[in-house]
Motif scaffolding. Structure first.
Motif, PDB file in Angstrom:
ATOM      1  N   SER A  84       0.669  -0.909   0.133  1.00  0.00           N
ATOM      2  CA  SER A  84       0.013  -0.181   0.317  1.00  0.00           C
ATOM      3  C   SER A  84       1.164   1.134   0.084  1.00  0.00           C
ATOM      4  O   SER A  84       0.719   2.480  -0.942  1.00  0.00           O
ATOM      5  CB  SER A  84      -0.683   0.048   1.012  1.00  0.00           C
ATOM      6  N   LEU A  87       2.205   1.493  -3.123  1.00  0.00           N
ATOM      7  CA  LEU A  87       1.372   2.660  -4.434  1.00  0.00           C
ATOM      8  C   LEU A  87       1.191   3.773  -4.149  1.00  0.00           C
ATOM      9  O   LEU A  87       0.725   4.219  -5.183  1.00  0.00           O
ATOM     10  CB  LEU A  87      -0.039   1.186  -3.923  1.00  0.00           C
ATOM     11  N   GLN A  88       0.866   4.176  -2.585  1.00  0.00           N
ATOM     12  CA  GLN A  88       0.989   5.742  -2.336  1.00  0.00           C
ATOM     13  C   GLN A  88       1.606   6.250  -3.363  1.00  0.00           C
ATOM     14  O   GLN A  88       1.457   7.487  -3.541  1.00  0.00           O
ATOM     15  CB  GLN A  88       0.522   5.970  -0.931  1.00  0.00           C
ATOM     16  N   GLN A 227      -4.441   0.462  -5.666  1.00  0.00           N
ATOM     17  CA  GLN A 227      -4.657   0.857  -3.360  1.00  0.00           C
ATOM     18  C   GLN A 227      -6.558   0.300  -3.252  1.00  0.00           C
ATOM     19  O   GLN A 227      -6.060  -0.125  -2.478  1.00  0.00           O
ATOM     20  CB  GLN A 227      -4.530   2.483  -3.797  1.00  0.00           C
TER      21      GLN A 227
END
Length: 304
Positions: A84, A87-88, A227
């Motif tokens: 995560s 991806l952020q 996400q």
């Protein structure tokens, strides 16, 4: 009523034999701490004890599975958190790359960082679990994802691994496939893609230079969907971990109840057993003394 000498001896002998057997049994129960030493003593109790022992053996195996499942879910949770985060960061870079003030060289620099993120995601996808197997393995295939020499990334298999049995009629899925975590992301055209293809396509567009607005829009949407998918999987992981806590607590309560049953059926109540032994020994001693005295009597004793 007259009692013959033979009958008197037989009855007294049988009584002493029975008392001796009872004291011997009580001594054994006190010495071993077990009041049941043979099935013939209480068939129903022995059958119940056998069921308890089998349930304990089953629960021992289930407990090992629960520990394994918890370990896998904890590892999945921490790994998904790392995914995560990557991806952020990729989303932030994609939004930045879409800024009109950047030139082609600036975007190539961003592409380099995105390529590093892609490699990190491949590494995270291929994380090994405590058993040395792919954490995000599938029902088919071994490695979660594979990366070709040209950088192309492919998912290693399809389908989910079997759930782990953690109780009678209860199983928990301790892992999720790479396909579920990284794949099956819907595209604007109605098809499906994966996070690796989304990043690879965008990196290619940035390296090519020129107008990247359309590519950026597609990447932003794709990464946002990725996400959301990872967050959903992580939420599912948390729910399954909570379920395991409940199953584990129920198993502990059941084990406590079985142990209480086993103790009541099998273990000697030492206080009661010692009291009963003293009682039986007193009776036996009195019986032996009476028998000795009575057996020495004869008609001549009364005629003297």
């Amino acid at each position: 009523m007259q009692i013959g000498t033979s009958l008197f001896f037989d009855r007294t002998s049988a009584q002493m034999t029975n008392l001796s057997a009872q004291t011997s049994t009580l001594n054994t129960q006190i010495a071993t701490g077990k009041k049941l030493t043979a099935p013939s003593q209480d068939v129903v109790a022995y059958n119940r004890l056998a069921s308890i022992k089998q349930a304990d053996a089953d629960q021992s195996a289930y407990s090992s599975n629960i520990s394994l499942a918890k370990s896998l879910l904890e590892q999945s949770d921490s790994t998904l958190t790392a995914v995560s985060t990557q991806l952020q960061r990729a989303s932030e870079l994609t939004i930045r790359a879409n800024t009109g003030t950047l030139n082609d060289d600036d975007r190539k620099t961003i592409a380099t960082e995105l390529n590093s993120i892609l490699d990190d995601l491949v590494s995270l996808a291929n994380t090994s679990d405590a058993r040395g197997q792919p954490l995000f393995g599938a029902a088919t295939g071994t490695a979660a994802v594979t990366q070709a020499a040209d950088g192309t990334v492919s998912l290693g298999g399809t389908g989910e691994l079997p759930a782990i049995p953690v109780g009678d009629g209860t199983s928990v899925s301790a892992t999720d496939s790479a396909e579920r975590v990284f794949g099956n992301i819907k595209t604007k055209a109605g098809g499906k893609t994966d996070v690796f293809a989304i990043l690879s396509s965008y990196i290619t567009a940035l390296d090519a230079g020129g107008d990247v607005s359309t590519a950026s829009s597609d990447a932003i949407d794709g990464l946002g969907a990725a996400q959301t998918q990872v967050n959903n999987v992580q939420g599912s992981v948390g729910a399954r971990a909570a379920r395991l806590d409940i199953v584990s607590s129920q198993a502990t309560d059941a084990a406590t109840a079985r142990e209480s049953d086993r103790t009541g059926l099998e273990d000697t109540d030492l206080s009661a057993a010692i009291t009963e032994l003293q009682k039986q020994m007193t009776i036996l001693s009195a019986t032996q003394a009476s028998f000795t005295k009575l057996s020495s009597l004869s008609l001549f004793t009364y005629l003297r």
